[in-house]
Design a protein around this motif. Structure first.
Motif, short mmCIF file in Angstrom:
data_model
loop_
_atom_site.label_atom_id
_atom_site.label_comp_id
_atom_site.label_asym_id
_atom_site.label_seq_id
_atom_site.Cartn_x
_atom_site.Cartn_y
_atom_site.Cartn_z
N PRO A 86 15.52 -122.09 -3.25
CA PRO A 86 14.53 -121.02 -3.01
C PRO A 86 13.15 -121.32 -3.57
O PRO A 86 12.16 -120.74 -3.11
CB PRO A 86 15.16 -119.80 -3.70
CG PRO A 86 16.62 -120.11 -3.79
CD PRO A 86 16.70 -121.59 -3.98
N LYS A 87 13.06 -122.19 -4.55
CA LYS A 87 11.77 -122.49 -5.17
C LYS A 87 11.05 -123.66 -4.50
O LYS A 87 9.97 -124.06 -4.94
CB LYS A 87 11.96 -122.79 -6.65
CG LYS A 87 12.41 -121.58 -7.48
CD LYS A 87 12.41 -121.91 -8.95
CE LYS A 87 12.75 -120.67 -9.79
NZ LYS A 87 12.70 -120.95 -11.24
N LEU A 88 11.63 -124.19 -3.44
CA LEU A 88 11.06 -125.37 -2.80
C LEU A 88 9.71 -125.06 -2.15
O LEU A 88 9.56 -124.06 -1.45
CB LEU A 88 12.01 -125.90 -1.72
CG LEU A 88 11.51 -127.14 -0.96
CD1 LEU A 88 11.46 -128.36 -1.87
CD2 LEU A 88 12.40 -127.40 0.26
N ILE A 89 8.75 -125.93 -2.39
CA ILE A 89 7.46 -125.89 -1.71
C ILE A 89 7.46 -126.99 -0.67
O ILE A 89 7.63 -128.17 -1.01
CB ILE A 89 6.31 -126.07 -2.72
CG1 ILE A 89 6.26 -124.88 -3.68
CG2 ILE A 89 4.98 -126.25 -1.99
CD1 ILE A 89 5.42 -125.13 -4.91
N MET A 90 7.31 -126.62 0.60
CA MET A 90 7.27 -127.61 1.67
C MET A 90 5.84 -127.83 2.10
O MET A 90 5.16 -126.90 2.56
CB MET A 90 8.11 -127.17 2.87
CG MET A 90 8.04 -128.16 4.04
SD MET A 90 8.95 -127.62 5.51
CE MET A 90 10.59 -128.23 5.12
N ALA A 94 -3.69 -131.00 1.28
CA ALA A 94 -2.26 -130.75 1.11
C ALA A 94 -1.87 -130.77 -0.36
O ALA A 94 -1.09 -129.93 -0.83
CB ALA A 94 -1.45 -131.79 1.88
N ALA A 95 -2.41 -131.74 -1.10
CA ALA A 95 -2.10 -131.82 -2.53
C ALA A 95 -2.66 -130.61 -3.28
O ALA A 95 -1.99 -130.05 -4.18
CB ALA A 95 -2.67 -133.11 -3.11
N ILE A 96 -3.87 -130.19 -2.92
CA ILE A 96 -4.44 -128.98 -3.53
C ILE A 96 -3.56 -127.78 -3.23
O ILE A 96 -3.27 -126.95 -4.09
CB ILE A 96 -5.88 -128.75 -3.03
CG1 ILE A 96 -6.80 -129.85 -3.54
CG2 ILE A 96 -6.39 -127.37 -3.48
CD1 ILE A 96 -8.18 -129.84 -2.90
N GLY A 97 -3.12 -127.68 -1.97
CA GLY A 97 -2.24 -126.57 -1.59
C GLY A 97 -0.93 -126.59 -2.35
O GLY A 97 -0.41 -125.54 -2.75
N ALA A 98 -0.37 -127.79 -2.56
CA ALA A 98 0.87 -127.91 -3.32
C ALA A 98 0.70 -127.41 -4.75
O ALA A 98 1.55 -126.69 -5.28
CB ALA A 98 1.35 -129.36 -3.31
N LEU A 99 -0.40 -127.79 -5.37
CA LEU A 99 -0.66 -127.36 -6.74
C LEU A 99 -0.89 -125.85 -6.81
O LEU A 99 -0.45 -125.18 -7.75
CB LEU A 99 -1.86 -128.12 -7.31
CG LEU A 99 -1.68 -129.64 -7.41
CD1 LEU A 99 -2.95 -130.29 -7.96
CD2 LEU A 99 -0.49 -130.00 -8.28
N ALA A 100 -1.58 -125.30 -5.79
CA ALA A 100 -1.78 -123.85 -5.74
C ALA A 100 -0.45 -123.13 -5.58
O ALA A 100 -0.20 -122.09 -6.22
CB ALA A 100 -2.73 -123.49 -4.61
N ALA A 101 0.43 -123.68 -4.73
CA ALA A 101 1.74 -123.06 -4.52
C ALA A 101 2.59 -123.15 -5.78
O ALA A 101 3.38 -122.23 -6.08
CB ALA A 101 2.44 -123.73 -3.34
N LEU A 102 2.46 -124.23 -6.54
CA LEU A 102 3.17 -124.34 -7.81
C LEU A 102 2.72 -123.26 -8.78
O LEU A 102 3.53 -122.65 -9.48
CB LEU A 102 2.94 -125.73 -8.42
CG LEU A 102 3.73 -126.89 -7.83
CD1 LEU A 102 3.20 -128.21 -8.38
CD2 LEU A 102 5.23 -126.75 -8.14
N ARG A 103 1.42 -123.03 -8.82
CA ARG A 103 0.89 -121.98 -9.69
C ARG A 103 1.41 -120.61 -9.27
O ARG A 103 1.84 -119.81 -10.11
CB ARG A 103 -0.64 -122.00 -9.65
CG ARG A 103 -1.29 -120.81 -10.35
CD ARG A 103 -1.03 -120.81 -11.85
NE ARG A 103 -1.63 -119.64 -12.46
CZ ARG A 103 -0.96 -118.70 -13.12
NH1 ARG A 103 0.35 -118.79 -13.26
NH2 ARG A 103 -1.57 -117.67 -13.65
N ILE A 129 4.48 -117.21 -10.84
CA ILE A 129 4.38 -115.75 -10.82
C ILE A 129 5.52 -115.13 -10.02
O ILE A 129 6.21 -114.21 -10.47
CB ILE A 129 3.03 -115.31 -10.23
CG1 ILE A 129 1.88 -115.88 -11.06
CG2 ILE A 129 2.94 -113.78 -10.15
CD1 ILE A 129 0.53 -115.72 -10.42
N SER A 130 5.75 -115.68 -8.81
CA SER A 130 6.72 -115.07 -7.90
C SER A 130 8.12 -115.63 -8.03
O SER A 130 9.09 -114.98 -7.64
CB SER A 130 6.25 -115.26 -6.45
OG SER A 130 6.33 -116.63 -6.08
N GLY A 131 8.23 -116.88 -8.53
CA GLY A 131 9.52 -117.53 -8.59
C GLY A 131 9.99 -118.07 -7.26
O GLY A 131 11.13 -118.53 -7.13
#
Length: 407
Positions: free
Chosen positions: A128-132, A187-196, A200-202
Protein backbone atom coordinates in the motif's frame (compact mmCIF):
# COMPACT_ATOMS: atom_id res chain seq x y z
CA UNK A 1 39.00 15.11 -9.62
CA UNK A 2 38.30 12.79 -6.74
CA UNK A 3 38.55 9.05 -6.63
CA UNK A 4 36.18 6.61 -5.02
CA UNK A 5 36.72 6.48 -1.24
CA UNK A 6 38.83 3.57 -0.04
CA UNK A 7 37.54 0.92 2.37
CA UNK A 8 39.27 2.88 5.14
CA UNK A 9 37.23 5.98 4.27
CA UNK A 10 33.78 4.73 3.28
CA UNK A 11 31.55 7.12 1.38
CA UNK A 12 28.50 8.78 2.84
CA UNK A 13 25.50 6.46 2.44
CA UNK A 14 23.58 9.36 0.92
CA UNK A 15 20.36 11.05 1.99
CA UNK A 16 18.13 8.37 0.40
CA UNK A 17 19.92 5.49 2.09
CA UNK A 18 17.41 2.92 3.30
CA UNK A 19 15.00 3.46 0.41
CA UNK A 20 14.52 0.70 -2.13
CA UNK A 21 13.78 1.56 -5.74
CA UNK A 22 12.83 -1.01 -8.37
CA UNK A 23 13.50 0.22 -11.89
CA UNK A 24 11.91 -1.31 -14.96
CA UNK A 25 11.83 0.08 -18.46
CA UNK A 26 14.83 0.91 -20.58
CA UNK A 27 16.89 3.48 -22.45
CA UNK A 28 16.95 6.88 -20.86
CA UNK A 29 13.94 8.54 -19.22
CA UNK A 30 13.14 5.92 -16.57
CA UNK A 31 16.76 4.81 -16.07
CA UNK A 32 17.96 8.40 -15.60
CA UNK A 33 15.36 8.85 -12.86
CA UNK A 34 16.72 5.68 -11.26
CA UNK A 35 20.25 7.03 -11.59
CA UNK A 36 19.32 10.23 -9.78
CA UNK A 37 17.75 8.31 -6.89
CA UNK A 38 20.66 5.87 -6.74
CA UNK A 39 23.19 8.70 -6.77
CA UNK A 40 21.55 10.00 -3.59
CA UNK A 41 21.89 6.65 -1.83
CA UNK A 42 18.78 4.64 -2.70
CA UNK A 43 19.14 0.89 -3.30
CA UNK A 44 18.14 0.69 -6.98
CA UNK A 45 17.29 -2.77 -8.32
CA UNK A 46 17.11 -2.69 -12.10
CA UNK A 47 15.02 -5.44 -13.70
CA UNK A 48 16.29 -6.35 -17.17
CA UNK A 49 15.31 -8.82 -19.84
CA UNK A 50 17.50 -11.95 -19.69
CA UNK A 51 20.04 -12.15 -22.46
CA UNK A 52 19.32 -8.67 -23.81
CA UNK A 53 19.21 -6.17 -21.02
CA UNK A 54 18.69 -2.47 -21.43
CA UNK A 55 19.44 -1.45 -25.05
CA UNK A 56 21.44 1.44 -23.63
CA UNK A 57 24.15 -1.14 -22.91
CA UNK A 58 24.79 -1.09 -26.67
CA UNK A 59 24.52 2.67 -27.20
CA UNK A 60 27.29 5.21 -27.66
CA UNK A 61 29.57 6.06 -30.54
CA UNK A 62 32.60 4.76 -28.68
CA UNK A 63 32.44 1.28 -27.12
CA UNK A 64 35.97 0.37 -25.97
CA UNK A 65 36.32 -3.36 -25.39
CA UNK A 66 32.60 -3.68 -26.12
CA UNK A 67 31.65 -1.56 -23.11
CA UNK A 68 29.07 1.22 -23.37
CA UNK A 69 30.42 4.34 -21.69
CA UNK A 70 26.89 5.73 -21.61
CA UNK A 71 25.72 2.68 -19.65
CA UNK A 72 28.58 3.10 -17.18
CA UNK A 73 27.02 6.45 -16.20
CA UNK A 74 23.26 5.78 -16.40
CA UNK A 75 23.59 2.31 -14.87
CA UNK A 76 25.78 3.42 -11.99
CA UNK A 77 24.82 2.64 -8.39
CA UNK A 78 22.26 0.06 -9.55
CA UNK A 79 21.97 -3.67 -8.99
CA UNK A 80 21.11 -5.58 -12.18
CA UNK A 81 18.64 -8.45 -11.96
CA UNK A 82 17.55 -10.36 -15.06
CA UNK A 83 13.85 -11.19 -15.03
CA UNK A 84 11.50 -12.17 -17.84
CA UNK A 85 8.46 -10.01 -17.21
CA UNK A 86 6.59 -11.64 -20.10
CA UNK A 87 6.44 -14.95 -18.23
CA UNK A 88 4.13 -15.66 -15.27
CA UNK A 89 7.03 -16.87 -13.14
CA UNK A 90 8.98 -13.69 -13.85
CA UNK A 91 5.95 -11.59 -13.01
CA UNK A 92 5.52 -13.44 -9.72
CA UNK A 93 9.13 -12.72 -8.82
CA UNK A 94 8.74 -9.08 -9.85
CA UNK A 95 5.74 -8.70 -7.55
CA UNK A 96 7.73 -10.22 -4.71
CA UNK A 97 10.62 -7.82 -5.24
CA UNK A 98 8.29 -4.83 -5.65
CA UNK A 99 6.53 -5.77 -2.41
CA UNK A 100 9.73 -4.71 -0.62
CA UNK A 101 10.15 -1.45 -2.53
CA UNK A 102 9.38 2.16 -1.70
CA UNK A 103 9.40 3.31 -5.32
CA UNK A 104 8.83 1.60 -8.66
CA UNK A 105 10.11 3.44 -11.74
CA UNK A 106 8.82 2.44 -15.18
CA UNK A 107 8.80 3.99 -18.63
CA UNK A 108 6.92 1.52 -20.78
CA UNK A 109 4.05 2.60 -23.01
CA UNK A 110 0.93 3.04 -20.81
CA UNK A 111 -0.87 -0.27 -20.26
CA UNK A 112 2.21 -2.50 -20.61
CA UNK A 113 2.62 -3.26 -16.91
CA UNK A 114 -1.12 -3.83 -16.60
CA UNK A 115 -0.91 -6.53 -19.28
CA UNK A 116 1.81 -8.21 -17.24
CA UNK A 117 -0.23 -8.17 -14.05
CA UNK A 118 1.92 -5.38 -12.62
CA UNK A 119 -0.54 -2.48 -12.69
CA UNK A 120 -0.69 -0.09 -9.79
CA UNK A 121 -3.90 -1.47 -8.27
CA UNK A 122 -2.40 -4.96 -8.20
CA UNK A 123 0.87 -3.78 -6.70
CA UNK A 124 -0.76 -1.45 -4.18
CA UNK A 125 -2.79 -4.37 -2.86
CA UNK A 126 0.44 -6.07 -1.81
CA UNK A 127 2.35 -2.86 -1.00
CA UNK A 128 0.00 0.00 0.00
CA UNK A 129 2.90 2.40 0.52
CA UNK A 130 4.32 1.88 -2.96
CA UNK A 131 5.02 4.97 -5.05
CA UNK A 132 4.86 4.19 -8.77
CA UNK A 133 6.77 6.61 -10.98
CA UNK A 134 5.52 6.42 -14.54
CA UNK A 135 7.47 8.21 -17.29
CA UNK A 136 6.04 8.26 -20.81
CA UNK A 137 5.89 10.44 -23.89
CA UNK A 138 2.39 11.83 -23.33
CA UNK A 139 1.35 10.75 -19.84
CA UNK A 140 -0.99 8.01 -18.67
CA UNK A 141 -4.19 9.49 -20.08
CA UNK A 142 -5.47 11.74 -22.86
CA UNK A 143 -5.89 11.00 -26.58
CA UNK A 144 -2.14 10.66 -27.18
CA UNK A 145 -1.36 8.36 -24.25
CA UNK A 146 -0.94 5.24 -26.40
CA UNK A 147 1.35 6.89 -28.93
CA UNK A 148 5.01 5.93 -28.99
CA UNK A 149 6.71 8.92 -27.42
CA UNK A 150 10.47 9.31 -27.67
CA UNK A 151 12.26 12.21 -26.05
CA UNK A 152 12.76 13.96 -29.40
CA UNK A 153 8.99 14.02 -29.97
CA UNK A 154 8.45 15.52 -26.52
CA UNK A 155 11.06 18.17 -27.27
CA UNK A 156 9.24 19.05 -30.48
CA UNK A 157 5.73 19.14 -29.01
CA UNK A 158 6.83 20.76 -25.76
CA UNK A 159 8.10 23.81 -27.65
CA UNK A 160 11.86 23.39 -27.29
CA UNK A 161 12.92 22.32 -30.78
CA UNK A 162 11.26 25.31 -32.46
CA UNK A 163 13.42 27.82 -30.56
CA UNK A 164 16.76 25.97 -30.78
CA UNK A 165 19.26 26.72 -33.53
CA UNK A 166 20.09 29.42 -36.00
CA UNK A 167 17.14 31.25 -37.60
CA UNK A 168 18.46 30.35 -41.06
CA UNK A 169 18.22 26.60 -40.39
CA UNK A 170 15.44 24.15 -39.47
CA UNK A 171 14.81 23.58 -35.74
CA UNK A 172 17.84 21.97 -34.13
CA UNK A 173 18.58 19.33 -31.52
CA UNK A 174 20.14 20.54 -28.28
CA UNK A 175 22.95 17.95 -28.49
CA UNK A 176 21.82 15.70 -25.64
CA UNK A 177 18.61 13.79 -24.92
CA UNK A 178 17.22 16.71 -22.95
CA UNK A 179 13.56 15.68 -23.23
CA UNK A 180 14.22 12.33 -21.57
CA UNK A 181 16.40 13.77 -18.85
CA UNK A 182 13.96 16.59 -18.06
CA UNK A 183 11.14 14.06 -17.70
CA UNK A 184 13.38 11.97 -15.44
CA UNK A 185 14.23 14.95 -13.27
CA UNK A 186 10.57 15.90 -12.87
CA UNK A 187 9.86 12.24 -12.10
CA UNK A 188 12.51 12.21 -9.38
CA UNK A 189 11.11 15.42 -7.89
CA UNK A 190 7.65 13.87 -7.96
CA UNK A 191 8.94 10.73 -6.24
CA UNK A 192 10.48 12.77 -3.44
CA UNK A 193 7.28 14.81 -3.07
CA UNK A 194 5.25 11.59 -2.88
CA UNK A 195 7.62 10.25 -0.22
CA UNK A 196 7.05 13.36 1.84
CA UNK A 197 3.26 13.07 1.46
CA UNK A 198 3.47 9.40 2.41
CA UNK A 199 4.89 10.42 5.78
CA UNK A 200 1.57 12.17 6.41
CA UNK A 201 -0.94 9.82 4.78
CA UNK A 202 0.86 6.50 5.04
CA UNK A 203 -0.14 5.76 1.45
CA UNK A 204 1.62 5.58 -1.87
CA UNK A 205 0.47 7.13 -5.14
CA UNK A 206 1.29 7.41 -8.84
CA UNK A 207 3.76 10.00 -10.17
CA UNK A 208 2.90 10.66 -13.83
CA UNK A 209 5.74 12.39 -15.72
CA UNK A 210 5.12 13.09 -19.42
CA UNK A 211 8.09 14.06 -21.58
CA UNK A 212 6.27 16.79 -23.50
CA UNK A 213 5.05 18.33 -20.21
CA UNK A 214 8.54 18.22 -18.70
CA UNK A 215 9.85 20.17 -21.69
CA UNK A 216 6.91 22.58 -21.51
CA UNK A 217 7.66 23.07 -17.82
CA UNK A 218 11.01 24.75 -18.54
CA UNK A 219 9.84 26.95 -21.41
CA UNK A 220 9.74 30.12 -19.31
CA UNK A 221 7.03 32.58 -20.42
CA UNK A 222 6.69 31.14 -23.93
CA UNK A 223 2.93 30.47 -23.69
CA UNK A 224 1.68 33.71 -22.09
CA UNK A 225 3.91 35.73 -24.42
CA UNK A 226 1.86 34.35 -27.30
CA UNK A 227 -1.50 34.25 -25.55
CA UNK A 228 -1.37 37.76 -24.10
CA UNK A 229 1.03 39.68 -26.36
CA UNK A 230 0.90 37.72 -29.62
CA UNK A 231 4.69 37.30 -29.49
CA UNK A 232 6.18 34.11 -30.89
CA UNK A 233 9.72 33.29 -29.83
CA UNK A 234 11.96 32.34 -32.75
CA UNK A 235 15.36 30.73 -33.16
CA UNK A 236 18.11 33.21 -32.41
CA UNK A 237 21.30 31.20 -32.52
CA UNK A 238 23.83 32.20 -29.87
CA UNK A 239 22.33 35.55 -28.89
CA UNK A 240 19.67 36.67 -26.45
CA UNK A 241 17.41 38.89 -28.60
CA UNK A 242 17.59 42.57 -27.62
CA UNK A 243 19.93 41.78 -24.73
CA UNK A 244 23.47 42.84 -25.57
CA UNK A 245 26.21 42.06 -25.37
CA UNK A 246 25.49 38.39 -24.70
CA UNK A 247 27.05 36.16 -27.33
CA UNK A 248 29.92 33.86 -28.19
CA UNK A 249 32.93 35.60 -29.68
CA UNK A 250 35.96 34.23 -31.56
CA UNK A 251 39.49 34.36 -30.19
CA UNK A 252 42.78 34.63 -32.05
CA UNK A 253 43.56 30.95 -31.42
CA UNK A 254 40.29 29.68 -32.89
CA UNK A 255 38.39 29.18 -29.66
CA UNK A 256 35.02 30.56 -28.60
CA UNK A 257 34.41 32.67 -25.53
CA UNK A 258 31.01 33.60 -24.13
CA UNK A 259 30.70 37.17 -22.82
CA UNK A 260 27.59 38.39 -20.99
CA UNK A 261 27.75 42.11 -20.15
CA UNK A 262 24.28 43.49 -20.80
CA UNK A 263 23.83 45.51 -17.58
CA UNK A 264 24.93 49.14 -17.80
CA UNK A 265 27.62 48.93 -15.12
CA UNK A 266 28.97 45.65 -16.45
CA UNK A 267 29.03 46.99 -20.00
CA UNK A 268 31.04 49.97 -18.82
CA UNK A 269 33.61 47.58 -17.37
CA UNK A 270 33.70 45.61 -20.63
CA UNK A 271 34.16 48.79 -22.66
CA UNK A 272 37.12 49.76 -20.49
CA UNK A 273 38.60 46.26 -20.68
CA UNK A 274 38.64 46.25 -24.49
CA UNK A 275 40.16 49.73 -24.63
CA UNK A 276 36.95 51.45 -25.73
CA UNK A 277 35.68 53.21 -22.55
CA UNK A 278 33.89 55.82 -24.66
CA UNK A 279 31.34 53.17 -25.74
CA UNK A 280 29.70 53.30 -22.31
CA UNK A 281 28.73 56.94 -22.89
CA UNK A 282 27.96 56.59 -26.59
CA UNK A 283 24.19 57.15 -27.07
CA UNK A 284 24.10 54.14 -29.39
CA UNK A 285 25.18 51.82 -26.55
CA UNK A 286 24.73 53.74 -23.30
CA UNK A 287 21.48 52.04 -22.21
CA UNK A 288 20.10 48.54 -22.14
CA UNK A 289 17.47 49.40 -24.76
CA UNK A 290 19.96 51.12 -27.05
CA UNK A 291 22.36 48.18 -26.95
CA UNK A 292 19.53 45.78 -27.73
CA UNK A 293 18.50 47.85 -30.75
CA UNK A 294 22.06 47.84 -32.12
CA UNK A 295 22.99 44.33 -31.06
CA UNK A 296 24.72 43.30 -34.28
CA UNK A 297 26.77 46.52 -34.45
CA UNK A 298 27.95 46.03 -30.88
CA UNK A 299 28.79 42.37 -31.47
CA UNK A 300 30.99 43.37 -34.43
CA UNK A 301 32.95 45.82 -32.25
CA UNK A 302 33.48 43.24 -29.52
CA UNK A 303 34.36 40.45 -31.96
CA UNK A 304 36.99 42.67 -33.58
CA UNK A 305 38.69 42.95 -30.20
CA UNK A 306 38.32 39.32 -29.14
CA UNK A 307 39.72 38.13 -32.48
CA UNK A 308 43.00 39.85 -31.62
CA UNK A 309 43.39 38.00 -28.29
CA UNK A 310 44.27 34.49 -27.25
CA UNK A 311 41.32 32.92 -25.43
CA UNK A 312 43.30 32.53 -22.20
CA UNK A 313 44.43 36.15 -22.22
CA UNK A 314 40.95 37.39 -23.12
CA UNK A 315 39.40 35.47 -20.25
CA UNK A 316 41.99 36.79 -17.77
CA UNK A 317 41.47 40.39 -18.88
CA UNK A 318 37.72 40.24 -18.55
CA UNK A 319 37.83 38.47 -15.18
CA UNK A 320 40.17 41.15 -13.87
CA UNK A 321 37.63 43.76 -14.95
CA UNK A 322 34.66 41.99 -13.39
CA UNK A 323 33.03 40.98 -16.68
CA UNK A 324 31.16 37.63 -16.78
CA UNK A 325 33.05 35.42 -19.21
CA UNK A 326 33.51 31.73 -19.86
CA UNK A 327 35.27 29.61 -22.44
CA UNK A 328 33.15 27.07 -24.31
CA UNK A 329 34.19 23.87 -22.55
CA UNK A 330 34.67 20.43 -24.00
CA UNK A 331 35.67 17.42 -21.89
CA UNK A 332 39.36 18.25 -22.33
CA UNK A 333 38.83 21.62 -20.64
CA UNK A 334 36.59 20.15 -17.95
CA UNK A 335 39.19 17.59 -16.91
CA UNK A 336 41.87 20.29 -16.57
CA UNK A 337 39.82 23.07 -14.98
CA UNK A 338 40.65 24.10 -11.38
CA UNK A 339 37.02 24.85 -10.48
CA UNK A 340 35.98 21.35 -11.58
CA UNK A 341 38.82 19.90 -9.51
CA UNK A 342 38.14 22.01 -6.42
CA UNK A 343 34.46 21.03 -6.31
CA UNK A 344 35.07 17.44 -7.44
CA UNK A 345 32.59 17.99 -10.27
CA UNK A 346 34.09 14.99 -12.05
CA UNK A 347 34.79 11.78 -10.22
CA UNK A 348 36.70 8.67 -11.20
CA UNK A 349 35.24 5.22 -10.68
CA UNK A 350 36.93 1.86 -11.14
CA UNK A 351 35.42 -0.21 -13.95
CA UNK A 352 36.12 -3.98 -14.01
CA UNK A 353 37.00 -3.90 -17.73
CA UNK A 354 38.00 -0.32 -18.54
CA UNK A 355 39.89 0.61 -15.39
CA UNK A 356 39.45 4.14 -14.09
CA UNK A 357 36.53 5.93 -15.78
CA UNK A 358 35.90 9.65 -15.32
CA UNK A 359 32.29 10.83 -15.20
CA UNK A 360 30.16 13.61 -13.77
CA UNK A 361 29.75 13.48 -9.99
CA UNK A 362 26.47 13.55 -8.03
CA UNK A 363 24.60 16.85 -8.02
CA UNK A 364 23.52 18.81 -6.08
CA UNK A 365 25.97 18.64 -3.17
CA UNK A 366 24.59 18.18 0.32
CA UNK A 367 26.71 19.42 3.20
CA UNK A 368 26.25 16.41 5.52
CA UNK A 369 25.02 13.50 3.43
CA UNK A 370 26.40 13.96 -0.03
CA UNK A 371 25.56 11.34 -2.62
CA UNK A 372 28.32 9.45 -4.38
CA UNK A 373 29.11 7.12 -7.25
CA UNK A 374 29.64 3.72 -5.66
CA UNK A 375 30.09 1.61 -8.81
CA UNK A 376 29.61 1.98 -12.58
CA UNK A 377 26.83 0.38 -14.59
CA UNK A 378 26.90 -3.33 -13.67
CA UNK A 379 27.16 -6.35 -15.94
CA UNK A 380 23.84 -7.77 -17.09
CA UNK A 381 22.33 -9.82 -14.27
CA UNK A 382 25.34 -9.23 -12.03
CA UNK A 383 23.17 -9.07 -8.90
CA UNK A 384 20.46 -11.59 -9.79
CA UNK A 385 21.57 -14.26 -7.33
CA UNK A 386 22.20 -11.70 -4.60
CA UNK A 387 18.78 -10.06 -4.83
CA UNK A 388 16.84 -13.30 -5.24
CA UNK A 389 18.64 -14.70 -2.21
CA UNK A 390 17.36 -11.67 -0.31
CA UNK A 391 13.87 -12.73 -1.44
CA UNK A 392 14.42 -16.14 0.14
CA UNK A 393 15.19 -18.18 -2.99
CA UNK A 394 17.81 -20.89 -2.70
CA UNK A 395 20.66 -21.29 -5.20
CA UNK A 396 18.89 -24.39 -6.54
CA UNK A 397 15.69 -22.41 -7.08
CA UNK A 398 17.58 -19.70 -8.96
CA UNK A 399 19.37 -22.29 -11.08
CA UNK A 400 16.07 -23.90 -12.06
CA UNK A 401 14.54 -20.54 -12.96
CA UNK A 402 17.60 -19.63 -15.02
CA UNK A 403 17.42 -22.93 -16.91
CA UNK A 404 13.78 -22.19 -17.76
CA UNK A 405 14.62 -18.68 -18.94
CA UNK A 406 12.65 -16.92 -16.23
CA UNK A 407 15.75 -15.09 -14.93
Amino acid sequence: MTTVPTPDTPPSPGPLSGLRVVETGQLLAGPFCGQLLGDLGADVIKLEDPGKGDPLRQWGRERPQGQSLWWSVVGRNKRSVTLNLREAAGQDLAREIISTADILVENFRPGTLERWGLGYETLQAINPKLIMVRVSGFGQDGPYAQRAGYGAIGEAMGGLRYVVGDPSTPPSRVGISIGDTLAAMFAAIGALAALREREISGRGQIVDSAIYEAVLGVMESLVPEWQIAGYQRERTGAILPNIAPSNVYPSKDGKWVLIAANQDTVFARLAAAIGRPELAADPRFATHVARGERQSDLDEIIAEYTSSCLAEDLESTLIENGVPVGKIFRPVEMLADPQYRARESITEIEHPVLGSVAMQNVFPRLSRSRGNVRWPGPALGEHTDEVLAEMGLSPADVKTMREKGFV
